[in-house]
Design a protein around this motif. Sequence first.
Motif, mmCIF file in Angstrom:
data_model
loop_
_atom_site.group_PDB
_atom_site.id
_atom_site.type_symbol
_atom_site.label_atom_id
_atom_site.label_comp_id
_atom_site.label_asym_id
_atom_site.label_seq_id
_atom_site.Cartn_x
_atom_site.Cartn_y
_atom_site.Cartn_z
ATOM 1 N N ARG A 207 0.833 -1.211 0.000
ATOM 2 C CA ARG A 207 0.000 0.000 0.000
ATOM 3 C C ARG A 207 0.866 1.259 0.000
ATOM 4 N N ALA A 208 1.915 1.236 0.823
ATOM 5 C CA ALA A 208 2.779 2.406 0.926
ATOM 6 C C ALA A 208 3.542 2.654 -0.373
ATOM 7 N N LEU A 209 4.073 1.597 -0.987
ATOM 8 C CA LEU A 209 4.837 1.760 -2.225
ATOM 9 C C LEU A 209 3.966 2.175 -3.396
ATOM 10 N N ASN A 210 2.690 1.859 -3.346
ATOM 11 C CA ASN A 210 1.778 2.220 -4.418
ATOM 12 C C ASN A 210 1.697 3.736 -4.611
ATOM 13 N N ILE A 211 1.774 4.481 -3.528
ATOM 14 C CA ILE A 211 1.641 5.943 -3.605
ATOM 15 C C ILE A 211 2.742 6.573 -4.452
#
Length: 173
Positions: free
Chosen positions: A138-142
Motif C-alpha cells: 500500500r505504501a509503495l503504491n503511492i
Amino acid sequence: MVSLNAIIGHVLVGRYRIEKLRSEGTASAPVFEAQDIHQHRTVAVRLMTISSLFDKESGIIDENSALASFKSSMQQLFSISHPSLVSIDDWGDAVIDDVRIVFSVTQRFGQGSLREYLDRGRRLSPSQALMVGLDVCRALNIPFRRFTEVEKVDIYDNMLVDTEKLIKFIITK
C-alpha cells in the motif's frame, strides 16, 4: 561528518532539540529523537550531510544542486498523505560544527524501525509478516503512482513499528 555525540543537545533551526540517537539508520542518515520546542512533543529527526547527497550520475555535484534536489524531494513527500505512510512534518538545512546538513522531521513511533525490531532478536509471526507485506505494498503504491522516478529504499530501515505494533512506512529518496 559531524560526531553523532556532538549533535546531542543541538537545537536545529531554533525548534528541534536533539535528545538522543534513535538509530544509525543508513550510514549517511542517522535518526535522532528530538523535542519540538514549539509544539512540546517528541519527534524523529533524520540528519544527512549535504555532501552525502552528491551524485555525479544525477548531476548533483555541489551543495546548491544537492540542496535543490533535497528540497524538491521533500516538497513531493510533504504533499503525500496516506494511512500507511509516515508523513514528513518539516524539513530544512542547518550548519552544525561548520558542516552543512539537511534534515527531515516525522512523528516518533515508540517501537522503532523494523530493522531495530528484528535486530533485538524478535521475529514476526506469519500473520504479522502478511500485514507488513500488505502495508508495504500500500505504501509503495503511492510514490509509484505519483512520481516518475522512485529511487531504491531500504525497506527495513524505513518501516516503523508504532505502539500498537502496526507498521508504518516512510519513503525516503
